[in-house]
Enzyme design. Structure first.
Site, short mmCIF file in Angstrom:
data_model
loop_
_atom_site.label_atom_id
_atom_site.label_comp_id
_atom_site.label_asym_id
_atom_site.label_seq_id
_atom_site.Cartn_x
_atom_site.Cartn_y
_atom_site.Cartn_z
N TYR A 199 0.87 -1.17 0.00
CA TYR A 199 0.00 0.00 0.00
C TYR A 199 0.92 1.22 0.00
CZ TYR A 199 -4.64 2.02 0.28
OH TYR A 199 -5.81 2.68 -0.03
N HIS A 229 3.28 4.44 -0.41
CA HIS A 229 3.02 5.88 -0.42
C HIS A 229 4.36 6.61 -0.49
CE1 HIS A 229 4.23 5.68 3.76
NE2 HIS A 229 3.27 4.81 4.02
N GLU A 230 4.31 7.94 -0.36
CA GLU A 230 5.54 8.73 -0.55
C GLU A 230 6.61 8.45 0.51
OE1 GLU A 230 4.63 12.93 -1.40
OE2 GLU A 230 2.77 12.08 -2.18
N HIS A 285 7.37 5.38 1.61
CA HIS A 285 8.10 4.26 1.01
C HIS A 285 8.96 4.75 -0.17
CE1 HIS A 285 4.34 2.13 2.57
NE2 HIS A 285 5.30 1.51 3.22
N GLN A 320 3.93 -10.70 12.60
CA GLN A 320 4.13 -9.49 13.40
C GLN A 320 2.82 -8.82 13.82
OE1 GLN A 320 6.42 -7.74 10.06
NE2 GLN A 320 5.41 -5.82 10.54
N ASP A 339 9.27 4.47 12.08
CA ASP A 339 9.29 3.28 12.94
C ASP A 339 10.68 3.19 13.58
OD1 ASP A 339 6.63 1.91 12.08
OD2 ASP A 339 7.59 2.50 10.22
N LYS A 359 3.04 10.16 6.91
CA LYS A 359 2.40 9.29 5.92
C LYS A 359 2.42 7.86 6.44
CE LYS A 359 2.91 12.10 1.97
NZ LYS A 359 1.89 12.29 0.96
N SER A 360 1.30 7.19 6.26
CA SER A 360 1.19 5.81 6.73
C SER A 360 0.10 5.10 5.93
CB SER A 360 0.82 5.80 8.22
OG SER A 360 0.38 4.51 8.60
N SER A 361 0.34 3.81 5.66
CA SER A 361 -0.69 3.02 4.97
C SER A 361 -1.97 3.00 5.80
CB SER A 361 -0.20 1.60 4.74
OG SER A 361 1.07 1.60 4.11
#
Ligand code: AMP
Length: 286
Positions: free
Chosen positions: A32, A34-35, A37, A61, A150, A184-186
């Site tokens: 998924y 995004h910017e 990544h 996980q 993270d 930004k996060s999925s």
């Protein structure tokens, strides 16, 4: 760009590249894309001959009540974005191919896990180090690009690489944010409109706390209180707000050296995390 779905094919391709002496940059993700990544991929592209991106939602996980089933997935979108970023191989293994039978051995993240997400997600980092040990053996990367969003994960994985002499360099990459500061996060797709409007307050709270530090405040408890106060009227619940040394992730009595100010917050469907890292030289990862 080639899309590879077989573990065996991916490993054979990477071994061939490795033997021919080219450098391999690797970006492990859960997709998924995004910017955030994308910035990892761009850094990898600049410094390596070959760039491999993996997309694998790793069941190990996720806790029993977490979002493994509903985690957002978009294979076509991921392919387009990775292609645009100049990725050479997009590795999309199936769960059955990654875990064909129960593991004979287990990896357990022993340190840096009794705090932050390690405390609120028991077993999470065991799953992370297990899948990354597998992926590192499949891809043989010279460099692995990981986001400081993270930051605990970066510290734990550096520990894995150090413990097991894995011949790769972990390259930490600053957090990419929306224009209003939200990391930004999925998982941002889980936010409803009202929550999306309020979510940038999490980052704002971190920025405010960094200004306190700049003004000379060095008591971790005061920093934590200021953040709790600032986000107390948001509609969800606070998972944690912590100030720790970084990358050791140990409690501190006063802010000296490199320090992480980190939080996790639960909106109705989305659990979001964010942090800033501060050291004597200023603020990184804001
Ligand atoms: P995920 O797909 O969420 O497992 O993330 C894959 C990698 O992308 C991890 O190393 C993350 O830390 C990194 N990442 C996720 N979001 C961001 C972001 N907003 N900025 C920079 N890196 C990120």
């Amino acid at each position: 760009m080639k899309v590879i779905t077989s573990v065996q094919d991916m490993q054979a391709i990477c071994r061939r590249h490795y033997r021919s002496g080219v450098s391999i940059g690797f970006v492990p993700t859960m997709g998924y894309l995004h910017e955030g990544h994308l910035s990892l991929m761009k850094e990898a592209r600049v410094a390596n001959d070959i760039v491999v991106v993996s997309v694998f939602v790793n069941p190990l996980q996720f806790g029993p009540n977490e979002d493994f089933e509903s985690y957002p997935r978009d294979a076509k979108g991921d392919e387009a974005l990775a292609e645009e970023a100049g990725v050479d191989y997009l590795f999309y293994p199936t769960t059955e191919n990654m875990y064909p039978k129960p593991l004979n051995n287990s990896l357990k993240a022993l340190s840096r896990t009794g705090v932050l997400c390690g405390r609120s997600r028991p077993g999470h980092f065991d799953g992370v180090v297990t899948v990354l040990a597998k992926l590192f053996n499949i891809v043989s990367p010279d460099r692995v690009y990981m986001g400081l969003k993270d930051a605990q994960q970066v510290a734990v994985v550096q520990g894995l690489v150090d413990d097991y002499n894995i011949p790769t360099e972990i390259v930490p990459v600053p957090t990419v944010r929306e224009a209003d500061g939200l990391a930004k996060s999925s998982r941002n797709v889980y936010l409803n409109d009202a929550e999306r409007h309020l979510a940038p307050r999490l980052h704002e709270a971190l920025v405010k706390s960094s200004l306190l530090v700049k003004d000379g405040q060095n008591n971790p408890q005061v920093i934590v209180e200021s953040i709790l106060d600032f986000i107390s009227d948001l509609p969800g619940s606070i998972d944690y707000v912590e100030v720790l040394s970084y990358p050791e992730l140990e409690p501190i009595e006063a802010l000296t050296g490199q320090v992480i100010i980190a939080l996790a917050y639960r909106f109705s469907k989305a659990r979001l995390i964010d942090n800033i890292i501060i050291d004597a030289g200023g603020i990184a990862n804001v």
